[in-house]
Design a protein around this motif. Structure first.
Motif: not given
Length: 90
Positions: A66-68, A70-78
């Motif tokens: 879940x953490x990995x 979420x981190x990838x999704x947040x990076x590309x969303x940003x």
């Protein structure tokens, strides 16, 4: 930018003018809470019965996955928000 444009773009504080954003926040928090509740109550038993692994291993692997993700999704969303969504003030 004229004074009229600056005043029309002013922020409004409070729940009533920002009820849509607040409702979205409540819905997102409800989904996250439901996911954490499922992860803590159902997932360990499911992992032990179906996959034969201990509940601690199952919970730890779920948190890592879940953490990995979420981190990838947040990076590309940003990156997308910075490119298409932010207002240019200068």
């Amino acid at each position: 930018m004229t004074t009229a444009n600056i005043q029309s773009n002013a922020f409004q504080l409070g729940l009533r003018p920002n009820w849509k954003q607040f409702a979205l926040l409540v819905v997102v928090n409800a989904f996250v809470g439901a996911m954490i509740g499922l992860e803590r109550s159902i997932f360990p038993d499911f992992a032990e019965k179906i996959f034969g692994i201990t509940s601690t291993t199952a919970v730890l692997s779920f948190i890592i996955a879940f953490g990995i993700s979420k981190a990838i999704t947040n990076y590309f969303t940003g990156k997308l928000v910075n490119r298409f969504g932010r207002k240019k003030f200068w």
